[in-house]
Write an enzyme that holds these catalytic residues in place. Sequence first.
Site, PDB file in Angstrom:
ATOM      1  N   GLU A 173     -11.979  -0.921   8.004  1.00 39.83           N
ATOM      2  CA  GLU A 173     -12.184  -1.209   6.484  1.00 39.83           C
ATOM      3  C   GLU A 173     -11.529  -2.615   6.067  1.00 39.83           C
ATOM      4  O   GLU A 173     -11.436  -3.420   7.219  1.00 39.83           O
ATOM      5  CB  GLU A 173     -11.230  -0.205   5.708  1.00 39.83           C
ATOM      6  CG  GLU A 173      -9.689  -0.225   5.956  1.00 39.83           C
ATOM      7  CD  GLU A 173      -8.670   0.720   5.504  1.00 39.83           C
ATOM      8  OE1 GLU A 173      -9.290   1.339   4.371  1.00 39.83           O
ATOM      9  OE2 GLU A 173      -7.721   0.896   5.744  1.00 39.83           O
ATOM     10  N   ASP A 207      -2.696  -5.343   0.444  1.00 35.56           N
ATOM     11  CA  ASP A 207      -4.095  -5.817   0.286  1.00 35.56           C
ATOM     12  C   ASP A 207      -4.181  -7.286  -0.113  1.00 35.56           C
ATOM     13  O   ASP A 207      -4.949  -7.453  -1.235  1.00 35.56           O
ATOM     14  CB  ASP A 207      -4.804  -4.919  -0.376  1.00 35.56           C
ATOM     15  CG  ASP A 207      -4.696  -3.336  -0.031  1.00 35.56           C
ATOM     16  OD1 ASP A 207      -4.812  -3.326   1.355  1.00 35.56           O
ATOM     17  OD2 ASP A 207      -4.706  -2.484  -0.662  1.00 35.56           O
TER      18      ASP A 207
HETATM   19  O1  FUB Z   1      -4.596  -0.139  -0.711  1.00 39.67           O
HETATM   20  C1  FUB Z   1      -5.519   1.144  -0.585  1.00 39.67           C
HETATM   21  C2  FUB Z   1      -6.191   0.997   0.634  1.00 39.67           C
HETATM   22  O2  FUB Z   1      -5.240   0.890   1.896  1.00 39.67           O
HETATM   23  C3  FUB Z   1      -7.040  -0.582   0.491  1.00 39.67           C
HETATM   24  O3  FUB Z   1      -8.308  -0.128  -0.005  1.00 39.67           O
HETATM   25  C4  FUB Z   1      -7.433  -0.777   2.197  1.00 39.67           C
HETATM   26  O4  FUB Z   1      -7.881  -1.742   2.596  1.00 39.67           O
HETATM   27  C5  FUB Z   1      -5.975   0.020   2.739  1.00 39.67           C
HETATM   28  O5  FUB Z   1      -5.367  -1.209   2.841  1.00 39.67           O
END
Ligand code: FUB
Length: 452
Positions: free
Chosen positions: A212, A38
């Site tokens: 997301e 991320d």
């Molecule tokens: O790293 C945890 C979660 O996985 C993140 O918040 C999302 O964007 C995905 O990458």
Amino acid sequence: MLSKQQFWPWACTLLSLSTFGNVAKADNPIVQDIYTADPAPVVYNDRIYVFTGHDNNGATFYDMTDWRLISSADAVNWQHHGSPMSLTTFKWANANAWAGQVIERNGKFYYYAPVRHSTGAMAIGVAVSNSITGPYTDALGKPLVENNEIDPTVWIDDNGQAYLYWGNPGLYYVKLNADMISYSGGVNQVSLTTAGFGTRTGNAQRPTTFEEGPWLYKRNGLYYMIYAADCCSEDIRYSTGPTATGPWTYRGVIMPSQGRSFTNHPGIIDFKGNSYFFYHNGALPGGGGYARSVAVESFTYRSDGTIPQIDMTTNGPAQIGTLNPYVRQEAETIAWSSGIQIETCSEGGYSVGYIKSGSYIKVKGVNFGNGAKTFTARVASAGNGGDIQVRLDSQSGSIVATCTVRNTGGWQSWASVSCPVSNANGVHDVYFVYSSSDKNSYLFNVNWWQFA
Ligand code: FUB
């Protein structure tokens, strides 16, 4: 740890330096001693800082407990800054240190991060620091926003209005007040239309491709919303709009689903005239969906502002300039490493530790100019020590210096060792190869190095 060539099954043809006329390229992924995820890049004081999540070895879920930070002045050599913030920063949270982003305003740094509230719902906290490297402290003692959704992205528009977007499965925003820790006007939900975010097939619950990881920014008058899309495996897509709140127009795929992780997560910046796209994959040994690694590519916007397809590579971007070996360099400034760990140093900052015989660190594009005469390293050892071999251009390249490190009385008892250098002229990749007849023990730690 294996060399990159051994573990990159889908690698493009690996190109030698000579192919590029001696232009050093980054090595992907850009952190090798731990798993990172991320990426959230930000430019500050002529450096790229990349805030990341931290996946645990052997994880079977995103049970992440802290965030990490690296920075670079040249896009290929990355200095490690340890952990600027952890889950414990938010006393009201009990799990899931997920994808955050930092922004600077009026000399303060604001870190927006999704965590699991002890009540069970995902919430977004905001922490603040006077230094980009932290430590960050909880600004509110409670969530800034809480609707069981994740992945905040923050942007300050030209008129000073700051926006915080977040979401999965929805997409929401608030208009932040100038204090960056409160907002006005309530929580707004973006209408996810297929015109705005593309069409997903086979998922009636989620008709658009938005999944997301939103990443908001403005460039040349156009607002961009980049996001992880079309789960799973995710790819990276984007939309653009005339304002920070849309209306959004779907623009297509930037990075196809690649790289052994079923999530991906974008971060885009411009730095010293170049554009950089940060993402994650599962490229390290043992890597995968819960053991991810941050990587970077450079790219060029088309003349109409649209973004071309960007593929994952092992090479990454070209180096900006060269690295000066005649000023003190932190040992944890690394283009590629094998068999080392970063730890806090009693002299301040961080140092390289857990070095065994055969461990090495590569530093790219080191400019020796007319020639170096002496190499000095700041070292500590509670063991029997060993040698620092300074090699040029490969792990088995010519040795231009060998410094012997002896027991200094402790792993944090620091001393300087120096040794003569010969035949180090011009620009080279430098490999610090650590060596001893003892193949099992830890040899020594290194805080910094410098040529003269
Ligand atoms: O790293 C945890 C979660 O996985 C993140 O918040 C999302 O964007 C995905 O990458």
